[in-house]
Design a protein around this motif. Structure first.
Motif, PDB file in Angstrom:
ATOM      1  N   SER A   1      -7.757   4.822   1.909  1.00 57.95           N
ATOM      2  CA  SER A   1      -8.615   4.308   0.652  1.00 57.95           C
ATOM      3  C   SER A   1      -9.687   4.744   0.223  1.00 57.95           C
ATOM      4  O   SER A   1     -10.275   5.649   0.810  1.00 57.95           O
ATOM      5  CB  SER A   1      -8.943   2.597   1.330  1.00 57.95           C
ATOM      6  OG  SER A   1      -9.936   2.730   2.149  1.00 57.95           O
TER       7      SER A   1
ATOM      8  N   ASN B   1      -9.681   7.234   7.139  1.00 57.37           N
ATOM      9  CA  ASN B   1     -10.019   6.090   7.622  1.00 57.37           C
ATOM     10  C   ASN B   1      -9.616   6.013   9.246  1.00 57.37           C
ATOM     11  O   ASN B   1     -10.175   5.143   9.939  1.00 57.37           O
ATOM     12  CB  ASN B   1      -9.683   4.658   6.964  1.00 57.37           C
ATOM     13  CG  ASN B   1     -10.411   4.799   5.555  1.00 57.37           C
ATOM     14  OD1 ASN B   1     -11.665   4.871   5.489  1.00 57.37           O
ATOM     15  ND2 ASN B   1      -9.675   4.086   4.661  1.00 57.37           N
TER      16      ASN B   1
ATOM     17  N   TRP C   1       0.806  -1.203  -0.094  1.00 52.80           N
ATOM     18  CA  TRP C   1      -0.092   0.143  -0.010  1.00 52.80           C
ATOM     19  C   TRP C   1       0.990   1.011  -0.111  1.00 52.80           C
ATOM     20  O   TRP C   1       0.282   2.512  -0.107  1.00 52.80           O
ATOM     21  CB  TRP C   1      -0.749   0.037   0.990  1.00 52.80           C
ATOM     22  CG  TRP C   1      -0.234  -0.007   2.463  1.00 52.80           C
ATOM     23  CD1 TRP C   1       0.383   0.983   3.189  1.00 52.80           C
ATOM     24  CD2 TRP C   1       0.369  -1.526   3.132  1.00 52.80           C
ATOM     25  NE1 TRP C   1       1.024   0.508   4.415  1.00 52.80           N
ATOM     26  CE2 TRP C   1       0.959  -1.043   4.351  1.00 52.80           C
ATOM     27  CE3 TRP C   1      -0.110  -2.493   2.978  1.00 52.80           C
ATOM     28  CZ2 TRP C   1       1.632  -1.793   5.319  1.00 52.80           C
ATOM     29  CZ3 TRP C   1       0.642  -3.478   3.931  1.00 52.80           C
ATOM     30  CH2 TRP C   1       1.340  -3.224   5.074  1.00 52.80           C
TER      31      TRP C   1
ATOM     32  N   ALA D   1     -11.894  -0.572  -0.223  1.00 49.06           N
ATOM     33  CA  ALA D   1     -12.515   0.645  -0.744  1.00 49.06           C
ATOM     34  C   ALA D   1     -14.144   0.394  -0.265  1.00 49.06           C
ATOM     35  O   ALA D   1     -14.578  -0.530   0.049  1.00 49.06           O
ATOM     36  CB  ALA D   1     -12.576   0.687  -2.214  1.00 49.06           C
TER      37      ALA D   1
ATOM     38  N   ILE E   1     -10.348   9.904  -1.385  1.00 56.14           N
ATOM     39  CA  ILE E   1      -9.396   8.827  -0.682  1.00 56.14           C
ATOM     40  C   ILE E   1      -9.453   9.303   0.883  1.00 56.14           C
ATOM     41  O   ILE E   1      -9.120  10.214   1.391  1.00 56.14           O
ATOM     42  CB  ILE E   1      -8.081   9.084  -0.932  1.00 56.14           C
ATOM     43  CG1 ILE E   1      -7.839   8.833  -2.562  1.00 56.14           C
ATOM     44  CG2 ILE E   1      -7.227   7.917  -0.254  1.00 56.14           C
ATOM     45  CD1 ILE E   1      -8.478   7.592  -3.283  1.00 56.14           C
TER      46      ILE E   1
ATOM     47  N   SER F   1      -3.036   0.235  -4.974  1.00 56.38           N
ATOM     48  CA  SER F   1      -3.266  -1.019  -4.077  1.00 56.38           C
ATOM     49  C   SER F   1      -3.288  -0.263  -2.607  1.00 56.38           C
ATOM     50  O   SER F   1      -2.320   0.343  -2.214  1.00 56.38           O
ATOM     51  CB  SER F   1      -2.204  -2.000  -3.975  1.00 56.38           C
ATOM     52  OG  SER F   1      -2.233  -2.792  -5.201  1.00 56.38           O
ATOM     53  N   TRP F   2      -4.471  -0.308  -2.038  1.00 55.28           N
ATOM     54  CA  TRP F   2      -4.580   0.288  -0.879  1.00 55.28           C
ATOM     55  C   TRP F   2      -4.559  -0.735   0.242  1.00 55.28           C
ATOM     56  O   TRP F   2      -5.132  -1.809  -0.058  1.00 55.28           O
ATOM     57  CB  TRP F   2      -5.878   1.236  -0.775  1.00 55.28           C
ATOM     58  CG  TRP F   2      -5.888   2.377  -1.971  1.00 55.28           C
ATOM     59  CD1 TRP F   2      -6.697   2.055  -3.199  1.00 55.28           C
ATOM     60  CD2 TRP F   2      -5.263   3.559  -1.789  1.00 55.28           C
ATOM     61  NE1 TRP F   2      -6.189   3.627  -3.745  1.00 55.28           N
ATOM     62  CE2 TRP F   2      -5.670   4.263  -2.955  1.00 55.28           C
ATOM     63  CE3 TRP F   2      -4.747   4.249  -0.542  1.00 55.28           C
ATOM     64  CZ2 TRP F   2      -5.064   5.363  -3.312  1.00 55.28           C
ATOM     65  CZ3 TRP F   2      -4.206   5.528  -0.950  1.00 55.28           C
ATOM     66  CH2 TRP F   2      -4.580   5.927  -2.249  1.00 55.28           C
ATOM     67  N   ARG F   3      -4.304  -0.382   1.432  1.00 55.51           N
ATOM     68  CA  ARG F   3      -4.212  -1.261   2.493  1.00 55.51           C
ATOM     69  C   ARG F   3      -5.788  -1.743   3.082  1.00 55.51           C
ATOM     70  O   ARG F   3      -6.201  -3.027   3.557  1.00 55.51           O
ATOM     71  CB  ARG F   3      -3.313  -1.037   3.805  1.00 55.51           C
ATOM     72  CG  ARG F   3      -3.234  -1.764   4.745  1.00 55.51           C
ATOM     73  CD  ARG F   3      -2.209  -1.104   5.944  1.00 55.51           C
ATOM     74  NE  ARG F   3      -1.763  -2.201   6.728  1.00 55.51           N
ATOM     75  CZ  ARG F   3      -1.008  -1.993   7.864  1.00 55.51           C
ATOM     76  NH1 ARG F   3      -0.399  -0.766   7.811  1.00 55.51           N
ATOM     77  NH2 ARG F   3      -0.505  -2.737   8.570  1.00 55.51           N
TER      78      ARG F   3
END
Length: 241
Positions: free
Chosen positions: A145, A121, A28, A111, A118, A106-108
């Motif tokens: 994300s 979180n 990520w 979504a 974005i 690629s996000w940790r």
């Protein structure tokens, strides 16, 4: 230069070297750095600047000075000025990173639809910094994300309105009712969601957070995480009621 371990992180070791922060990378990391680069290009102050990777493969971020808001006295933690400043900083971050929605990154964290911006979180007092009596910035973007604006705003409301049972020192007689503070937060962000919409989004966010925290408790054996997960589920039920 000497490494100084920074406290407060729950996921991985974080150290400070001079005016930089170093931490482990993951799949990520390029996405997070792209978000931080967008914030830098947009002139968003108080956000770490991505400065690449060091010789040990750790990411290098600029150190954002300040004191953690969660550790501040009640008069600061629950200040309505701080609430407004936090909402406005979130809006600047969202607007700066919105162009990354749909990018092949690629996000940790997962979504959420509709993906408008974005999301940080975890935009909460333990990741917000104070300096000289004003909000100085936000840190720990690792779980950012794509998601709806309300997803992020609702979690901030949960923590700072507050809608959580874990709100030490909060007194509605002194700092305003949580419902009124939700309205102030939404207005400062520049939106018009109702308190009902914020509560519903916060409850959904807490369902996900509870599941994540239960998994972390099982993996680490940490009893405190299990207690937090129970609180999140209890708060989610109260918000729905």
């Amino acid at each position: 230069m000497d490494e100084v371990i920074l406290t407060g992180g729950n996921m991985m070791p974080v150290v400070r070297i001079g005016d930089t922060v170093r931490r482990e990378t993951g799949p990520w990391t390029p996405a997070v750095h792209a978000l931080l680069d967008r914030c830098e290009a947009a002139g968003v102050e108080g956000v770490p600047r991505a400065r690449g990777v060091d010789e040990r493969g750790r990411e290098v971020l600029s150190f954002v000075p300040g004191d953690v808001l969660a550790d501040a006295a009640a008069e600061i933690l629950w200040s309505r000025d701080v609430l407004v400043e936090a909402a406005r900083l979130m809006r600047r971050i969202h607007d700066a990173g919105a162009g990354l929605v749909g990018a092949p990154l690629s996000w940790r964290a997962p979504a959420h639809a509709p993906a408008e911006v974005i999301c940080h979180n975890d935009f909460a007092p333990y990741n917000l910094l104070m300096s000289g009596g004003t909000l100085a910035g936000a840190i720990d973007f690792d779980f950012a994300s794509p998601g709806p604006r309300l997803w992020d705003v609702a979690y901030l409301a949960y923590r700072i309105a507050p809608l959580a049972e874990d709100a030490p020192g909060f007194d509605p007689e002194r700092f305003g009712s949580p419902v009124a503070r939700v309205g102030e937060l939404v207005t400062a962000y520049g939106a018009d969601w109702s308190a009902t919409e914020v509560r519903a989004a916060a409850a959904a966010r807490l369902d996900e957070l509870a599941a994540f925290t239960e998994d972390r408790a099982a993996d680490t054996g940490r009893a405190d995480l299990a207690v937090h997960a129970v609180m999140y589920r209890r708060d989610a039920g109260l918000l729905r009621d």
